[in-house]
Design a protein around this motif. Structure first.
Motif, mmCIF file in Angstrom:
data_model
loop_
_atom_site.group_PDB
_atom_site.id
_atom_site.type_symbol
_atom_site.label_atom_id
_atom_site.label_comp_id
_atom_site.label_asym_id
_atom_site.label_seq_id
_atom_site.Cartn_x
_atom_site.Cartn_y
_atom_site.Cartn_z
ATOM 1 N N GLU A 138 -6.954 6.080 -2.234
ATOM 2 C CA GLU A 138 -6.994 4.612 -2.264
ATOM 3 C C GLU A 138 -6.629 4.035 -0.896
ATOM 4 O OE1 GLU A 138 -5.464 0.995 -5.166
ATOM 5 O OE2 GLU A 138 -4.648 3.006 -5.452
ATOM 6 N N ILE A 139 -5.665 4.658 -0.226
ATOM 7 C CA ILE A 139 -5.266 4.205 1.112
ATOM 8 C C ILE A 139 -6.417 4.402 2.099
ATOM 9 C CG2 ILE A 139 -3.728 4.681 3.056
ATOM 10 C CD1 ILE A 139 -1.595 5.455 0.899
ATOM 11 N N ALA A 190 -8.898 1.783 1.750
ATOM 12 C CA ALA A 190 -8.367 0.430 1.940
ATOM 13 C C ALA A 190 -8.872 -0.178 3.242
ATOM 14 C CB ALA A 190 -6.841 0.485 1.961
ATOM 15 N N ALA A 229 -4.453 -2.709 5.731
ATOM 16 C CA ALA A 229 -3.410 -2.024 4.958
ATOM 17 C C ALA A 229 -2.414 -1.344 5.892
ATOM 18 C CB ALA A 229 -4.028 -0.994 4.010
ATOM 19 N N TRP A 241 0.804 -1.231 0.000
ATOM 20 C CA TRP A 241 0.000 0.000 0.000
ATOM 21 C C TRP A 241 0.830 1.273 0.000
ATOM 22 C CZ3 TRP A 241 -5.076 -0.110 -0.903
ATOM 23 C CH2 TRP A 241 -5.710 -1.346 -0.765
ATOM 24 N N ASP A 299 2.812 2.738 -1.995
ATOM 25 C CA ASP A 299 2.924 3.572 -3.197
ATOM 26 C C ASP A 299 1.564 3.977 -3.773
ATOM 27 O OD1 ASP A 299 2.157 1.075 -4.086
ATOM 28 O OD2 ASP A 299 3.516 1.045 -5.794
ATOM 29 N N LYS A 300 0.505 3.754 -3.016
ATOM 30 C CA LYS A 300 -0.847 4.067 -3.492
ATOM 31 C C LYS A 300 -1.183 5.538 -3.237
ATOM 32 C CE LYS A 300 -1.683 -0.318 -4.293
ATOM 33 N NZ LYS A 300 -1.520 -0.874 -5.585
ATOM 34 N N GLU A 301 -2.169 6.025 -3.953
ATOM 35 C CA GLU A 301 -2.680 7.386 -3.744
ATOM 36 C C GLU A 301 -3.430 7.447 -2.407
ATOM 37 O OE1 GLU A 301 -2.270 10.069 -5.738
ATOM 38 O OE2 GLU A 301 -1.007 8.875 -7.079
#
Length: 72
Positions: free
Chosen positions: A21-22, A25, A29, A14, A16-18
């Motif tokens: 999106e986090i 999640a 995560a 997780w 490197d996610k935007e």
């Protein structure tokens, strides 16, 4: 604005996610939170996502109390 090292607080998948999106999640995560922990949070408090956990009134209350602690 506060800075946070995502590698320290998120599972590797997780990091490197935007942000959106986090926040959407599952709580698993977050580093150290298992799928089973996530199930328990959902059953106890209706928490399904990272955003749900952040908005949980008990979390906010605990943070406010900790902020009052002058010994820390």
């Amino acid at each position: 604005m506060a800075s946070i090292d995502l590698d320290k607080v998120l599972d590797k998948a997780w990091a490197d996610k935007e942000l959106a999106e986090i926040l959407a999640a599952p709580v698993s995560a977050l580093k150290g939170v298992s799928d089973k922990d996530g199930e328990h949070l959902q059953q106890a408090f209706g928490v399904r996502t990272v955003a749900d956990l952040a908005g949980l009134k008990y979390v906010r209350w605990a943070q406010a109390l900790a902020a009052l602690d002058t010994t820390a």
